[in-house]
Structure formats: structure tokens, C-alpha cells
Design a protein around this motif. Structure first.
Motif, PDB file in Angstrom:
ATOM      1  N   HIS A 100       0.690  -1.081  -0.047  1.00 34.28           N
ATOM      2  CA  HIS A 100      -0.094   0.022   0.028  1.00 34.28           C
ATOM      3  C   HIS A 100       1.061   1.398  -0.070  1.00 34.28           C
ATOM      4  O   HIS A 100       1.998   1.382   0.609  1.00 34.28           O
ATOM      5  N   ILE A 101       0.517   2.275  -0.551  1.00 31.11           N
ATOM      6  CA  ILE A 101       1.190   3.386  -0.828  1.00 31.11           C
ATOM      7  C   ILE A 101       0.270   4.828  -0.280  1.00 31.11           C
ATOM      8  O   ILE A 101      -0.712   4.730  -0.559  1.00 31.11           O
ATOM      9  N   VAL A 102       0.745   5.526   0.550  1.00 33.68           N
ATOM     10  CA  VAL A 102       0.122   6.923   0.720  1.00 33.68           C
ATOM     11  C   VAL A 102       0.762   7.864  -0.082  1.00 33.68           C
ATOM     12  O   VAL A 102       1.835   8.406   0.067  1.00 33.68           O
ATOM     13  N   SER A 103      -0.143   8.469  -1.014  1.00 25.98           N
ATOM     14  CA  SER A 103       0.256   9.380  -1.849  1.00 25.98           C
ATOM     15  C   SER A 103      -0.585  10.765  -1.720  1.00 25.98           C
ATOM     16  O   SER A 103      -1.555  10.848  -1.500  1.00 25.98           O
ATOM     17  N   SER A 104       0.322  11.963  -2.158  1.00 27.23           N
ATOM     18  CA  SER A 104      -0.184  13.345  -2.020  1.00 27.23           C
ATOM     19  C   SER A 104      -1.234  12.946  -3.432  1.00 27.23           C
ATOM     20  O   SER A 104      -1.071  12.736  -4.242  1.00 27.23           O
ATOM     21  N   GLN A 105      -2.558  13.696  -2.983  1.00 28.04           N
ATOM     22  CA  GLN A 105      -3.288  13.829  -3.882  1.00 28.04           C
ATOM     23  C   GLN A 105      -3.082  14.746  -5.359  1.00 28.04           C
ATOM     24  O   GLN A 105      -3.490  14.416  -6.239  1.00 28.04           O
ATOM     25  N   THR A 106      -2.410  15.894  -4.909  1.00 28.97           N
ATOM     26  CA  THR A 106      -1.958  16.739  -5.874  1.00 28.97           C
ATOM     27  C   THR A 106      -0.680  16.438  -6.227  1.00 28.97           C
ATOM     28  O   THR A 106       0.482  16.684  -5.545  1.00 28.97           O
ATOM     29  N   ILE A 107      -0.267  15.789  -7.388  1.00 26.66           N
ATOM     30  CA  ILE A 107       0.915  15.328  -8.133  1.00 26.66           C
ATOM     31  C   ILE A 107       0.947  15.289  -9.717  1.00 26.66           C
ATOM     32  O   ILE A 107      -0.170  15.677 -10.037  1.00 26.66           O
ATOM     33  N   ILE A 141      -1.710   5.700   7.139  1.00 29.23           N
ATOM     34  CA  ILE A 141      -0.658   4.578   7.051  1.00 29.23           C
ATOM     35  C   ILE A 141      -1.072   3.134   7.656  1.00 29.23           C
ATOM     36  O   ILE A 141      -1.823   3.275   8.861  1.00 29.23           O
ATOM     37  N   GLY A 142      -1.000   1.988   7.027  1.00 27.14           N
ATOM     38  CA  GLY A 142      -1.447   0.751   7.579  1.00 27.14           C
ATOM     39  C   GLY A 142      -0.437  -0.169   7.888  1.00 27.14           C
ATOM     40  O   GLY A 142       0.654   0.210   7.173  1.00 27.14           O
ATOM     41  N   PRO A 143      -0.835  -1.250   8.030  1.00 25.71           N
ATOM     42  CA  PRO A 143       0.339  -2.279   8.347  1.00 25.71           C
ATOM     43  C   PRO A 143       1.130  -2.579   7.052  1.00 25.71           C
ATOM     44  O   PRO A 143       2.102  -3.257   6.984  1.00 25.71           O
ATOM     45  N   HIS A 171       9.423   7.297   9.095  1.00 27.03           N
ATOM     46  CA  HIS A 171      10.534   6.524   9.620  1.00 27.03           C
ATOM     47  C   HIS A 171      10.063   5.902  10.912  1.00 27.03           C
ATOM     48  O   HIS A 171      10.408   4.905  11.403  1.00 27.03           O
ATOM     49  N   GLU A 172       8.955   6.658  11.476  1.00 25.62           N
ATOM     50  CA  GLU A 172       8.367   5.964  12.509  1.00 25.62           C
ATOM     51  C   GLU A 172       7.751   4.873  12.381  1.00 25.62           C
ATOM     52  O   GLU A 172       7.777   4.001  13.259  1.00 25.62           O
ATOM     53  N   ARG A 173       7.171   4.598  11.320  1.00 27.13           N
ATOM     54  CA  ARG A 173       6.666   3.560  11.032  1.00 27.13           C
ATOM     55  C   ARG A 173       7.477   2.479   9.862  1.00 27.13           C
ATOM     56  O   ARG A 173       6.831   1.519   9.455  1.00 27.13           O
ATOM     57  N   ASP A 174       8.791   2.927   9.875  1.00 32.29           N
ATOM     58  CA  ASP A 174       9.662   1.956   8.977  1.00 32.29           C
ATOM     59  C   ASP A 174       9.345   1.874   7.666  1.00 32.29           C
ATOM     60  O   ASP A 174       9.389   0.747   6.883  1.00 32.29           O
ATOM     61  N   ILE A 175       8.697   3.214   7.051  1.00 27.61           N
ATOM     62  CA  ILE A 175       8.352   3.051   5.521  1.00 27.61           C
ATOM     63  C   ILE A 175       9.261   4.182   4.818  1.00 27.61           C
ATOM     64  O   ILE A 175      10.019   4.998   5.537  1.00 27.61           O
ATOM     65  N   LYS A 176       9.280   4.129   3.451  1.00 29.61           N
ATOM     66  CA  LYS A 176      10.107   5.102   2.735  1.00 29.61           C
ATOM     67  C   LYS A 176       9.431   6.251   2.340  1.00 29.61           C
ATOM     68  O   LYS A 176       8.264   6.265   2.235  1.00 29.61           O
ATOM     69  N   GLY A 194      15.654  14.114   4.736  1.00 29.59           N
ATOM     70  CA  GLY A 194      15.096  12.795   5.391  1.00 29.59           C
ATOM     71  C   GLY A 194      14.364  12.063   4.448  1.00 29.59           C
ATOM     72  O   GLY A 194      14.128  10.990   4.703  1.00 29.59           O
ATOM     73  N   ALA A 195      14.365  12.483   2.937  1.00 30.39           N
ATOM     74  CA  ALA A 195      13.741  11.482   1.898  1.00 30.39           C
ATOM     75  C   ALA A 195      14.656  10.352   1.789  1.00 30.39           C
ATOM     76  O   ALA A 195      15.741  10.708   1.821  1.00 30.39           O
ATOM     77  N   ASP A 196      14.043   9.446   1.500  1.00 28.12           N
ATOM     78  CA  ASP A 196      14.716   8.198   1.062  1.00 28.12           C
ATOM     79  C   ASP A 196      14.978   8.067  -0.258  1.00 28.12           C
ATOM     80  O   ASP A 196      16.252   7.505  -0.588  1.00 28.12           O
ATOM     81  N   VAL A 197      14.218   8.388  -1.199  1.00 30.08           N
ATOM     82  CA  VAL A 197      14.669   8.439  -2.511  1.00 30.08           C
ATOM     83  C   VAL A 197      14.108   9.588  -3.292  1.00 30.08           C
ATOM     84  O   VAL A 197      13.006   9.979  -2.781  1.00 30.08           O
ATOM     85  N   VAL A 198      14.829  10.196  -3.870  1.00 29.15           N
ATOM     86  CA  VAL A 198      14.435  11.256  -4.721  1.00 29.15           C
ATOM     87  C   VAL A 198      14.249  11.235  -6.174  1.00 29.15           C
ATOM     88  O   VAL A 198      15.342  10.532  -6.729  1.00 29.15           O
ATOM     89  N   VAL A 199      13.190  11.291  -6.698  1.00 29.95           N
ATOM     90  CA  VAL A 199      13.005  11.353  -8.163  1.00 29.95           C
ATOM     91  C   VAL A 199      12.805  12.605  -9.186  1.00 29.95           C
ATOM     92  O   VAL A 199      12.464  13.508  -8.494  1.00 29.95           O
ATOM     93  N   TYR A 200      13.380  12.352 -10.118  1.00 26.89           N
ATOM     94  CA  TYR A 200      13.220  13.536 -11.099  1.00 26.89           C
ATOM     95  C   TYR A 200      12.862  13.137 -12.530  1.00 26.89           C
ATOM     96  O   TYR A 200      13.285  12.334 -13.001  1.00 26.89           O
ATOM     97  N   SER A 201      12.060  14.308 -13.111  1.00 28.29           N
ATOM     98  CA  SER A 201      12.124  14.407 -14.517  1.00 28.29           C
ATOM     99  C   SER A 201      13.014  15.376 -14.966  1.00 28.29           C
ATOM    100  O   SER A 201      13.003  16.484 -14.668  1.00 28.29           O
ATOM    101  N   MET A 202      14.188  14.964 -15.674  1.00 27.38           N
ATOM    102  CA  MET A 202      15.336  15.854 -15.736  1.00 27.38           C
ATOM    103  C   MET A 202      14.815  16.779 -17.307  1.00 27.38           C
ATOM    104  O   MET A 202      15.412  17.579 -17.769  1.00 27.38           O
TER     105      MET A 202
END
Ligand code: PLP
Length: 396
Positions: A100-107, A141-143, A171-176, A194-202
Motif C-alpha cells: 500500500h502507498i500513501v500519496s499526495s493527491q496533488t501530483i 498508513i496501515g500495516p 521513519h516512525e513506521r519504518d516506511i520510505k 530525510g527523504a529516502d528516494v528522490v526522483v526527477y523528470s530531467m
């Protein structure tokens, strides 16, 4: 001495085997070995500095990836054939069926479509939240949640994600925490917050020339190694390799990014204030009353300003269309999707880059039909650009 990661890139010396200041373009798909044993070791990831096959690694792509890692302050980076390839590979590397993913609605519309329509195929669930509402994020955030996904500055509403706070929740919940930093390279280095992964559209600011699409993933060495693992790496196996000729071009453009970001921000700030004086409904994170202004200030490298994107609200899609046509004819810039170009680009988000978002969700997130997003260009004479825009508004 300036010592944030974004400026450390200027200390980077990368030159080719003949002393060529722009490292040679390595236009080979495969690489030969003098000893069979070295090939075997390369397959096993044990031969440092050896190249095997260009879907895996190519020297030109590695030069660019190394430069991006320095810019972000990450151990490693990987370049891809598009921003969407970077986003989808990063997500699928972290999530498996049942997750499961928690995502911002505006992306970005494509990212939204991937999470809203596509990951269902893999039985991956997604909960969309207002990313500035941390209680809502926490409660979603779920299990089986594996990541929080957001953009530093969200498209097209220009909300600001509080990266340190979201990293703490993750990180409290051990997710990225995975952050798309396409709108704010150099301005914010999400990994440092503190972000674990940074993505770009170059494709956008990093390359800045609108002559190709490309993407990047910046993260720990372990994560990048896992993406490129020959047995189960998502990037290696789905194969969105960037053409080395393109990466050598992007590398050269990366070295002018700092100057361009300053100018984009300066021009956007000027126009934002003019729009506001002219009583046009304006959204720009650089304005003191923007909801995310203080949050962005806490994370940003102030030298580079508040970014090159502004939005105005023309009320209806028809009025937005009329204004954009007038601005196209007046030479303000181009009616086109995309951003981070040296010319100003403008589009009506609801009917273009966010058209993947169903209309009721657009309304729910506060995306107005009349929203016009500007990616403000590098104009030398932004005062005249404003005069042209003002004349277009007056003719409405
Ligand atoms: C354009 C964009 C993407 C997609 O990148 P492509 O290079 O077009 O695949 C992703 N995220 C954001 C914020 C973008 O603006």
C-alpha cells in the motif's frame, strides 16, 4: 565556503580519457573483456569500474548519475529514459503485490494516473491524502504501507510538502519517503531533509532545453544497486535506459542549472507580484502569504529563490484558453505543456497535464477550471513580458 550539496557539484571534476573536458560519449551497447573471469565478476557485481552492457550501466550515464548524486548529496543515482520511468521504477522497486502507498493527491498527472489506474494490476493499494495535513497522512498508513509519495512542490497547486515532518512520520513506521523534486532542483535537496528516494523528470529544469525526455533516481547505494541488479532490479529488467548521447547533453546543461534556477525564480517572483497588484488570483510559494511559504523557507537554499512556477486563476477554462491564445500571439511564450524551459510555457492544467485526474477529484483538491500554470522563462526583460501579459488581460 558554500557547502550545501547543490553547490558542491561545482567542485566536481569529470573529464574523459583524453583530458576531454566534456567526458567522451560512450556510444557502445556492449563492452569487451580481456579475461572471461572479469565478465563473470561483473555479472556478480564484484568487478569495480567494469561495464557490461548499456541497459545496466554506461560510462556516459554514470558521469551524469555521479553528478546528480553529488547535487543531491546521495551515495548514488541512476538515470532513466523519462521522468515517468524514474517514478515507476522507484515505486515498483519498493512495492510488491499486496502493498500500500500513501500519496499526495496533488501530483503530476502521469504519476497520479499510474497510482490511480495502473498499480491496481499489481494489487497495490493507494490512499490519496492532502499531504500538508499530517494527521491525515499518519492515519492513512496501515500495516502493509510501504511508502509515502509526494512532490516537494506539488503540481499544479504548488503546495509545499514538509519533507522533514513527512520523513519523521515515514521513519516512525519504518516506511520510505519518496519525493519528486522536479520543480525545485537546487532549491531543495530532499535527501538532506530525510527523504529516502528522490526522483526527477530531467526533461524539465535539469536539462532545461526541451530537446529530450529523461529522468533520474537519487538514493542510497543499496537502493540504486537493487534497482540495477541483473536478477531482480526493476530498472534493469524493465529497461528504460537513457541514451548516452542524451545523458552527455544533460550533463552539460546541469552545469548551468544554478544560474537558470536563479533567473527562473527572479522572473517568477516579479510576475507573481505584478499579477497580485493587478488583482489577479495568484499562487506562488514565494509570496509571504502562500500557505507553504514558511515551510519552503525552512528547507530551501535561499540563493535559488522560490522556483519558476506560478499559477493564476482565470475562473473558467474558456477564459483561460482565451488569455493563453492572446499571450501566444503577443509573444509572451508558448501555450505548451512541460516546464523548466528557457521560454515561458503556459497551459490550463485541468485540461492538460492534470486531465488524467477525474473532474470530481480536481474539484476536491481545489484545482480550478480556469487555472493557468506558468513556467516562467529566462527572459532578460521581464518588465516587458509583464506589459505584454497585462495588455492581454486588458483585452479580455
Ligand atoms: C513532467 C513531470 C514528470 C514526468 O516526467 P517525464 O520526463 O515527462 O516522463 C513527473 N513529475 C513531474 C513533477 C513532472 O513535471
Amino acid at each position: 565556503m558554500k557547502n550545501d550539496p547543490s553547490t558542491r557539484i561545482f567542485d566536481l571534476l569529470q573529464f574523459g580519457e583524453y583530458g576531454d573536458v566534456n567526458p567522451s560519449v560512450c556510444d557502445s551497447a556492449t563492452f569487451t573483456f580481456m579475461q572471461a573471469k572479469t565478465m563473470l565478476e561483473t555479472f556478480q557485481g564484484e568487478a569495480e569500474g567494469c561495464f557490461l552492457y548499456s541497459r545496466h550501466w554506461n560510462p556516459s550515464n554514470k558521469y551524469l548519475a555521479d553528478a546528480l548524486a553529488v547535487m543531491e548529496g546521495t551515495e548514488s543515482a541512476w538515470v532513466t529514459a523519462s521522468g515517468m520511468a524514474a517514478i515507476t521504477c522507484a515505486i515498483l522497486q519498493i512495492c510488491s503485490s499486496g502493498d500500500h502507498i500513501v500519496s499526495s493527491q496533488t501530483i503530476y498527472g502521469g504519476s497520479f494516473a499510474f497510482l490511480f489506474n495502473y498499480v491496481k494490476k499489481f494489487n497495490i493499494g493507494v490512499t490519496f491524502v492532502d499531504i500538508t495535513n499530517h494527521e491525515e497522512v499518519r492515519n492513512a498508513i496501515g500495516p502493509n504501507t510501504k511508502m509515502i509519495y509526494t512532490e516537494t512542490m506539488t503540481n499544479p497547486l504548488l503546495q509545499i510538502s514538509d519533507i522533514p515532518a513527512l520523513a519523521a512520520i515515514a521513519h516512525e513506521r519504518d516506511i520510505k519517503l519518496v519525493v519528486d523534486n522536479t520543480f525545485t532542483p537546487m532549491i531543495v535537496a530532499p535527501y538532506q531533509h530525510g527523504a529516502d528516494v528522490v526522483v526527477y523528470s530531467m526533461t524539465k529544469f535539469i536539462n532545461g532545453k526541451n530537446d529530450c525526455v529523461a529522468g533520474a533516481i537519487c538514493a542510497s547505494k543499496d537502493f540504486i544497486d537493487s534497482l540495477s541488479n541483473v536478477n531482480d532490479g526493476t530498472a534493469m529488467l524493465l529497461g528504460p535506459a537513457l541514451d548516452p548521447l542524451r545523458s552527455s547533453g544533460i550533463l552539460k546543461n546541469l552545469h548551468t542549472l544554478h544560474i537558470r534556477m536563479k533567473q527562473h525564480s527572479k522572473n517568477a517572483d516579479y510576475l507573481a507580484r505584478k499579477f497580485r497588484e493587478y488583482n489577479i488570483k495568484i499562487n506562488y510559494p514565494g509570496l509571504e502569504d502562500h500557505r507553504g511559504h514558511e515551510t519552503l523557507k525552512r528547507m530551501m537554499n535561499p540563493e535559488f529563490g522560490f522556483g519558476g512556477l506560478i499559477t493564476i486563476d482565470m475562473g473558467t477554462a474558456e477564459r483561460a484558453a482565451r488569455l493563453m491564445e492572446k499571450m501566444e500571439h503577443a509573444g509572451v511564450g508558448y501555450l505548451a505543456v512541460s516546464l523548466g524551459y528557457f521560454k515561458t510555457l503556459f497551459s490550463n492544467s485541468g485540461k492538460s497535464t492534470s486531465s488524467e485526474v477525474p473532474e470530481e477529484i480536481q474539484r476536491d483538491m481545489g484545482l480550478s477550471d480556469g487555472l493557468v500554470r506558468f513556467s516562467v522563462g529566462l527572459d532578460h526583460d521581464i518588465e516587458t513580458t509583464w506589459i505584454k501579459i497585462k495588455q492581454c488581460i486588458d483585452q479580455m
